[in-house]
Design an enzyme around this catalytic site. Sequence first.
Site, PDB file in Angstrom:
ATOM      1  N   HIS A  42       6.603  29.559   9.337  1.00 30.85           N
ATOM      2  CA  HIS A  42       7.398  29.604   8.116  1.00 30.85           C
ATOM      3  C   HIS A  42       7.536  31.027   7.584  1.00 30.85           C
ATOM      4  O   HIS A  42       8.618  31.421   7.126  1.00 30.85           O
ATOM      5  CB  HIS A  42       6.741  28.723   7.052  1.00 30.85           C
ATOM      6  CG  HIS A  42       7.507  28.667   5.760  1.00 30.85           C
ATOM      7  ND1 HIS A  42       8.549  27.799   5.549  1.00 30.85           N
ATOM      8  CD2 HIS A  42       7.375  29.382   4.620  1.00 30.85           C
ATOM      9  CE1 HIS A  42       9.030  27.986   4.332  1.00 30.85           C
ATOM     10  NE2 HIS A  42       8.330  28.938   3.743  1.00 30.85           N
ATOM     11  N   HIS A  91      12.896  22.774   1.704  1.00 26.62           N
ATOM     12  CA  HIS A  91      11.605  22.278   1.209  1.00 26.62           C
ATOM     13  C   HIS A  91      11.420  20.882   1.776  1.00 26.62           C
ATOM     14  O   HIS A  91      11.192  19.918   1.050  1.00 26.62           O
ATOM     15  CB  HIS A  91      11.571  22.293  -0.319  1.00 26.62           C
ATOM     16  CG  HIS A  91      10.303  22.867  -0.858  1.00 26.62           C
ATOM     17  ND1 HIS A  91       9.561  22.284  -1.860  1.00 26.62           N
ATOM     18  CD2 HIS A  91       9.607  23.979  -0.515  1.00 26.62           C
ATOM     19  CE1 HIS A  91       8.500  23.017  -2.130  1.00 26.62           C
ATOM     20  NE2 HIS A  91       8.499  24.051  -1.313  1.00 26.62           N
ATOM     21  N   TYR A 103       8.558  33.891  11.113  1.00 24.01           N
ATOM     22  CA  TYR A 103       9.755  33.673  11.952  1.00 24.01           C
ATOM     23  C   TYR A 103       9.467  34.078  13.400  1.00 24.01           C
ATOM     24  O   TYR A 103      10.331  34.590  14.097  1.00 24.01           O
ATOM     25  CB  TYR A 103      10.949  34.456  11.402  1.00 24.01           C
ATOM     26  CG  TYR A 103      11.494  33.922  10.100  1.00 24.01           C
ATOM     27  CD1 TYR A 103      12.631  33.139  10.069  1.00 24.01           C
ATOM     28  CD2 TYR A 103      10.854  34.194   8.884  1.00 24.01           C
ATOM     29  CE1 TYR A 103      13.135  32.635   8.876  1.00 24.01           C
ATOM     30  CE2 TYR A 103      11.340  33.691   7.692  1.00 24.01           C
ATOM     31  CZ  TYR A 103      12.489  32.917   7.696  1.00 24.01           C
ATOM     32  OH  TYR A 103      12.966  32.413   6.518  1.00 24.01           O
TER      33      TYR A 103
END
Length: 950
Positions: A101, A150, A104
């Site tokens: 997260h 999210h 990357y």
Amino acid sequence: MTTQHDTAPSGAASPPGTPHQPPALSGLAGKSTGFAATDVLINQFDGGPDTVERALNTGDELQPHTELGLKDDEYDRIRQILGRRPTASELAMYSIMWSEHCSYKSSKVHLRQFGEKAPKNTRMLAGIGENAGVVQISDELAVTFKVESHNHPSFVEPYQGAATGIGGIVRDILAMGARPIAVMDPLRFGAADHPDTARVLPGVVAGIGGYGNCLGLPNIGGEIVFDPCYQGNPLINALSIGVLPVARLQKKEAAGVGNIVVLLGARTGRDGIGGVSVLASATFDEGAEQRRPSVQVGDPFMEKLLIESCLELYDAGLVVGIQDLGGAGLTCALTETAAAAGTGMRVYLERVPLREASMSPTEILASESQERMLLIVAPHKLDEVLKVAEKWGVWATDIGEVTPSETDGQPGRLVISWNDHVVVDVPPGSLADDGPVYARPIREPADLILLQADRAETLPRPSTPDELRATVLRMIASPNLCDKSWVTEQYDRYVLGNTVLAQPEDAGVLRIDERTGLGVALAVDGNGRYARLDPYEGARLALAEAYRNVAVTGAEPVAVTDCLNFGSPEDPAVMWQFAEAVRGLADGCQQLGIPVTGGNVSFYNQTGAAAIHPTPVVGVLGIFDDVARRVPMGFPPPPTTEGDLLFLLGDTACELSGSEWAWVTHGHLGGRPPKVDLAHEQALGRLMARASEREHVVAAHDLSDGGLAQVLVESCLRHNVGARIMLPEHVAANTPFVWLFSESAGRALVAVRRGRDKAFLALAAEHNISCVQIGVTAQDPVLDIHNEFTIGLDELREAFTATMRNLFGGPAEGIIRPVVAVAEVAESAQLAVAQPVQPVAEPLRPAAQPVPAAEPLRPAAQPVPAAEPVRSEGDTATESDPAGGKSVTLEISESGAKPHETASGPADEVAGLPTRSEAEPPAAEPGGPIDPGTATEPAKSDDDEPEPKG
């Protein structure tokens, strides 16, 4: 709220561990966080935390790096960087910052294409690598926008997961120096009739509405898509946009040796620990419920105060650098700001204001508590910063200072202590910039060839008029095509007074400058089925549709943001899909001449081995020189009995693979998606902009999911205006069915006033866009397809609007009406309803006195400082639970606004409303509403919009 250095009690009172005992074997200290490895790491060692000195002397001690998501070679690299084993706090920090997260690490090698292929653009002031992209729209003004995900938190805890998704993206916008002015929400859920969808969707919608409405931000658009592939992995993407003077653009660099590091906003708690590593960087399994504590808890009222205080700090020139605290919390903010400037930092964790006194240094660093910002402030301006924070009633604490680079020219070091124990001593760049980068194996999915060979064009189709009529009614009642007012009516779309167009329009349109009419248009789009069939073309189709949605309103598309939702990067087939989608999006943006300004990658969206469809969601920003010339989607009431002329722009082919018709009718997914011609999309955009400027067009709607039939239904129902359609003469390939349900790209339906048709046809020919008249609007409330069928608008509306209320509860009116009317709470809070509330002269809490955990965040009897009204007349704090027909009262506590349920009857009864028959449609619902002719909207009088609410 100004805090003193001793307001955060220190230490976790837990038994000390054996010096050389592996932490995994020690007892847990305190309450379980749901982040198993962090539970291990909060242990005490020799009566204190795991310090750097201790790490130097216990190099052979085993550490639970794999439980934290670190691979063996990554752990070895950390030891090499530090020249020793990491402390418990350092290990947690590396696990967070090197997670998928944050780092990357699997996508970087592909995302570089966005920079390498970026078209030249003089408007972009900030791009990839910043908190959000910034685009200049005039000599003085710029806008910043970004979309993020999210997903996993919203599945585990739908309300808070979705709410904090909105809060996080809003703070990204705030960190660029902008005032947030709107949000959007592209949402995807599992099968509409699945029991878990009934659990997740109402909570997500309530969270988005609850947080956004409390912030006073209009929700101007988005998507709601249902597909079984998202079962267990809903996609909750959130976009926000803000406006700023060009000169107020903020930076995140921790520049200036000796400058003060200030933590601003809410106090730090245990919520969200492990969010980016456990929830966002791993697949779900049967233990997902145990991860609930990893979901952050939001407080929109604190966020509102944080926004106003930051904006005042910006305008006063008191901030050197700023970074929001979202995923990875303090760990991310400290390392990124220091690494960006090449400086170091000295940070004192005991100064951090805590909600729970027993928090360990590791927990403080890993916490993802919301509504916090990190400021870099010059020492002589610190007192002014603290006064502004005190004025707005937010905590502000000096937690450290910026330190110089190393004497050998190397960047500085991040040194963090806790009660005189040094628990972290690392080069910040090793966490923020130098994480692992993987060129993971890629392989075309084994089933793709067979999937593409199974074309939907070969499926049985309706052919008779009765079959076509039944198909239209079935399609518009399907979950993906039906009216979404049940959801959108729970959002305030017109608060702040600058919303010009909002859901269900093709794009949201906002006025930015009241003097000139300068404004922007925003649209978000994606199609997972298309991307499953061909990820390269699927990404280009998503880009083309978002581009076209902006263009048909009359705006000029100028920039892109994206949220790339995929399965596990450890699956070569998923990585092939990702690589192809990124290549398609980068190539498409290069051809259209609009840059990608930033975005988000969300991997691990799968349960076990079952990945979601590859789902690149693309947001496009457009600019209006004057929003008064925007073009709405609904047919306006015709000025004469002859009606307005309806033209179909673009070419229609027999393209049914991946279509809504194939899925709804046959449950079929196969073939190749429609072809996309981006040069044609550009030409169509230029045509629509010129037609808007010359006022040739009174309505326009792009064709995509559901084809022409869907567009006719939506455009007719918008203002209860009928249409009489004569489909073009057809050959064998283009039957009436194909004209109605093909999903060929690059098309739009426009309504042109009589007398302007010749000028419009000439303009279309000038731009080389095919244009054929297919009918007229009518005063009779019917949709008539000549020689095929006729359906009354009342019958269409009932089919269109019944689905969501049948699936999730009563009509949207009965659900939203109590939410919009907050009279009791406004009265008890002494709010001057419908008038701006000025900042109070005194702080809401004494500066040197922390608030006990059991007390509410703010006493109800005190006014809430805000720059605009937080609520408008008629609002209420009680909403009905769409899933269970319960009364839900928002209970404001230190952890934020939480719904408190009480047993009650159906929604209409709870609100004191008369019970309405299921067969009776609401009097006015967007998407299928009969908008009253007397309605107005904030930009100017226009009966294409409902009455503004805010």
